[in-house]
Design an enzyme around this catalytic site. Structure first.
Site, PDB file in Angstrom:
ATOM      1  N   GLU A   1       0.864  -1.174   0.001  1.00  0.00           N
ATOM      2  CA  GLU A   1       0.006   0.011   0.048  1.00  0.00           C
ATOM      3  C   GLU A   1       0.733   1.143  -0.083  1.00  0.00           C
ATOM      4  O   GLU A   1       0.522   2.204  -0.646  1.00  0.00           O
ATOM      5  CB  GLU A   1      -0.902   0.187   1.355  1.00  0.00           C
ATOM      6  CG  GLU A   1      -1.758  -1.030   1.311  1.00  0.00           C
ATOM      7  CD  GLU A   1      -1.330  -2.197   2.198  1.00  0.00           C
ATOM      8  OE1 GLU A   1      -0.357  -2.774   2.056  1.00  0.00           O
ATOM      9  OE2 GLU A   1      -2.219  -2.950   2.592  1.00  0.00           O
TER      10      GLU A   1
ATOM     11  N   CYS B   1      -1.811  -3.357   7.300  1.00  0.00           N
ATOM     12  CA  CYS B   1      -1.637  -3.095   8.419  1.00  0.00           C
ATOM     13  C   CYS B   1      -1.680  -1.629   9.225  1.00  0.00           C
ATOM     14  O   CYS B   1      -1.920  -0.729   8.333  1.00  0.00           O
ATOM     15  CB  CYS B   1      -0.100  -3.439   8.591  1.00  0.00           C
ATOM     16  SG  CYS B   1       1.010  -2.161   7.915  1.00  0.00           S
TER      17      CYS B   1
HETATM   18  N1  THU Z   1       2.142  -6.678   3.900  1.00  0.00           N
HETATM   19  C1  THU Z   1       1.839  -5.612   3.044  1.00  0.00           C
HETATM   20  O1  THU Z   1       2.629  -5.333   1.993  1.00  0.00           O
HETATM   21  N2  THU Z   1       0.580  -5.134   3.137  1.00  0.00           N
HETATM   22  C2  THU Z   1      -0.280  -5.424   4.197  1.00  0.00           C
HETATM   23  O2  THU Z   1      -1.226  -4.881   4.035  1.00  0.00           O
HETATM   24  C3  THU Z   1      -0.008  -6.421   5.183  1.00  0.00           C
HETATM   25  C4  THU Z   1       1.472  -6.737   5.108  1.00  0.00           C
HETATM   26  C5  THU Z   1       3.360  -7.064   3.653  1.00  0.00           C
HETATM   27  C6  THU Z   1       4.407  -6.728   4.738  1.00  0.00           C
HETATM   28  C7  THU Z   1       5.562  -8.115   4.834  1.00  0.00           C
HETATM   29  O3  THU Z   1       6.537  -7.896   3.570  1.00  0.00           O
HETATM   30  C8  THU Z   1       4.648  -9.006   4.345  1.00  0.00           C
HETATM   31  O4  THU Z   1       3.549  -8.543   3.939  1.00  0.00           O
HETATM   32  C9  THU Z   1       4.209  -9.947   5.546  1.00  0.00           C
HETATM   33  O5  THU Z   1       3.908  -9.062   6.812  1.00  0.00           O
END
Ligand code: THU
Length: 132
Positions: free
Chosen positions: A55, A88
């Site tokens: 994001e 997140c």
């Molecule tokens: N991650 C994202 O790119 N977006 C989210 O909304 C949740 C988590 C990524 C961060 C990390 O590279 C992987 O997912 C595991 O947490």
């Protein structure tokens, strides 16, 4: 472009993920008023705290290309997850500051399950400039 199509863009963006540590590839697609779509994908690093979410890479790419808060009309995010992927907390905070509060956030997975919310709903009582 409708929200379903934007989710398809997020799936394409997901293929650009660099996620050798989590093996959890995430894609995002941020649509602008003029129809431009910015891709985002999570980019990981052996120094784990440096990992960046899909994001935020999408939002930051758009800003670096000269887009402004008012330009953003929808954000889609997708991963191979049991339920539509949930942004997140850090990404919610960034969305809350850099996107308008009523911007739809479309969350999906590869099973074709999707749900939609809005920036304000994803982070109620956000910490803001006016709180300082
Ligand atoms: N991650 C994202 O790119 N977006 C989210 O909304 C949740 C988590 C990524 C961060 C990390 O590279 C992987 O997912 C595991 O947490």
């Amino acid at each position: 472009m409708n929200h379903k199509e934007l989710l398809e863009e997020a799936k394409k963006a997901r293929l650009k993920s660099i996620s050798p540590y989590s093996h959890f590839a995430v894609g995002a697609a941020l649509m602008c008023k003029d129809g431009t779509v910015f891709h985002g994908a999570n980019i990981e690093n052996a120094s784990f705290p440096l990992c960046m979410c899909a994001e935020r890479t999408a939002i930051y790419s758009a800003i670096l290309a000269g887009k402004k808060k008012e330009d953003f009309v929808a954000l889609a995010v997708v991963a191979d997850a049991p339920r539509p992927v949930s942004p997140c907390g850090a990404c919610r905070q960034v969305m809350s500051e850099l996107l308008n509060k009523d911007v739809p956030v479309i969350m999906g997975n590869l099973k074709g399950i999707a749900k939609e919310s809005k920036v304000a709903e994803l982070l109620p009582y956000a910490f803001e400039e006016s709180d300082m």
